[in-house]
Design an enzyme around this catalytic site. Sequence first.
Site, PDB file in Angstrom:
ATOM      1  N   HIS A 107      62.590  40.738 -29.144  1.00 30.96           N
ATOM      2  CA  HIS A 107      62.175  41.364 -27.566  1.00 30.96           C
ATOM      3  C   HIS A 107      61.891  40.836 -26.562  1.00 30.96           C
ATOM      4  O   HIS A 107      61.897  39.335 -26.388  1.00 30.96           O
ATOM      5  CB  HIS A 107      60.846  41.562 -28.172  1.00 30.96           C
ATOM      6  CG  HIS A 107      59.799  40.504 -28.293  1.00 30.96           C
ATOM      7  ND1 HIS A 107      60.478  39.591 -29.815  1.00 30.96           N
ATOM      8  CD2 HIS A 107      58.940  40.229 -27.855  1.00 30.96           C
ATOM      9  CE1 HIS A 107      59.270  38.939 -29.681  1.00 30.96           C
ATOM     10  NE2 HIS A 107      58.193  38.721 -28.718  1.00 30.96           N
ATOM     11  N   ASN A 109      60.995  34.955 -25.170  1.00 30.98           N
ATOM     12  CA  ASN A 109      61.605  33.924 -25.510  1.00 30.98           C
ATOM     13  C   ASN A 109      62.513  33.825 -27.090  1.00 30.98           C
ATOM     14  O   ASN A 109      62.526  34.583 -28.144  1.00 30.98           O
ATOM     15  CB  ASN A 109      59.800  33.815 -26.608  1.00 30.98           C
ATOM     16  CG  ASN A 109      58.831  33.721 -24.896  1.00 30.98           C
ATOM     17  OD1 ASN A 109      59.630  33.171 -23.867  1.00 30.98           O
ATOM     18  ND2 ASN A 109      58.237  34.393 -25.427  1.00 30.98           N
ATOM     19  N   HIS A 130      60.266  41.041 -23.009  1.00 28.09           N
ATOM     20  CA  HIS A 130      59.053  41.352 -21.969  1.00 28.09           C
ATOM     21  C   HIS A 130      58.847  41.472 -20.599  1.00 28.09           C
ATOM     22  O   HIS A 130      59.627  41.308 -20.054  1.00 28.09           O
ATOM     23  CB  HIS A 130      57.972  39.531 -22.140  1.00 28.09           C
ATOM     24  CG  HIS A 130      57.336  39.725 -23.177  1.00 28.09           C
ATOM     25  ND1 HIS A 130      55.732  39.345 -23.434  1.00 28.09           N
ATOM     26  CD2 HIS A 130      58.022  38.469 -24.102  1.00 28.09           C
ATOM     27  CE1 HIS A 130      55.802  38.626 -24.791  1.00 28.09           C
ATOM     28  NE2 HIS A 130      57.396  38.541 -25.178  1.00 28.09           N
ATOM     29  N   ASP A 170      52.357  46.084 -24.417  1.00 27.57           N
ATOM     30  CA  ASP A 170      52.016  44.797 -25.610  1.00 27.57           C
ATOM     31  C   ASP A 170      50.040  44.874 -26.364  1.00 27.57           C
ATOM     32  O   ASP A 170      49.449  45.256 -25.346  1.00 27.57           O
ATOM     33  CB  ASP A 170      51.989  43.683 -24.940  1.00 27.57           C
ATOM     34  CG  ASP A 170      52.081  42.066 -25.577  1.00 27.57           C
ATOM     35  OD1 ASP A 170      50.691  41.866 -26.493  1.00 27.57           O
ATOM     36  OD2 ASP A 170      53.534  41.921 -25.444  1.00 27.57           O
ATOM     37  N   GLN A 230      57.918  32.279 -28.804  1.00 29.29           N
ATOM     38  CA  GLN A 230      58.676  32.988 -30.032  1.00 29.29           C
ATOM     39  C   GLN A 230      57.607  32.939 -30.909  1.00 29.29           C
ATOM     40  O   GLN A 230      57.330  32.524 -31.920  1.00 29.29           O
ATOM     41  CB  GLN A 230      60.227  33.334 -30.624  1.00 29.29           C
ATOM     42  CG  GLN A 230      59.975  34.567 -30.459  1.00 29.29           C
ATOM     43  CD  GLN A 230      61.700  35.381 -31.157  1.00 29.29           C
ATOM     44  OE1 GLN A 230      61.937  33.830 -31.047  1.00 29.29           O
ATOM     45  NE2 GLN A 230      61.462  36.006 -32.306  1.00 29.29           N
TER      46      GLN A 230
END
Length: 139
Positions: free
Chosen positions: A101, A88, A103, A32, A95
């Site tokens: 995706h 999310n 995390h 990230d 989100q």
Amino acid sequence: MIDENCIFCKIANGQIPSATVYEDEKFKVILDMGPATRGHALILPKEHFQDVCGLSETYSKDILPLAAKIGCAMMKGLGCDGFNLVQNNGEAAGQTVMHFHMHVIPRYADGPRNIASWEPQSADGEELKVLAEQIKNAF
Ligand code: AMP
Ligand code: ZN
């Protein structure tokens, strides 16, 4: 399917470079660029799905084992003391990129803290029963 206007489609399919942790035919795992902690990673499917409600079974069956593999590698490789899996769905849930995706957030005993945490609210037993029915009836 790939969405030509989606940044995560582009990253997952190699059109935009990324710090890649893992890749196979279905997923790319990247770091990230705005990490919650050191080593924060994102698991991206190579096909476009907006959120978990649309994620196909081909992907959903593999994502949890992959998340475990990444998290365990973080414990060994980064020396983190734990990790959070966070996912999310919808703007209200935080989100910001509308490509599914997950995390994988390494956690260190000495912080930072207050990640993926909440203030518990109160709920009485009757209310919980009503809420449970509302969800069950919508399956
Ligand atoms: P979410 O809030 O669950 O939609 O998470 C989106 C995450 O994607 C955030 O943590 C961002 O820092 C991260 N992000 C957005 N664009 C990029 C990018 N180009 N490369 C790496 N991470 C990104
Ligand atoms: Zn996409």
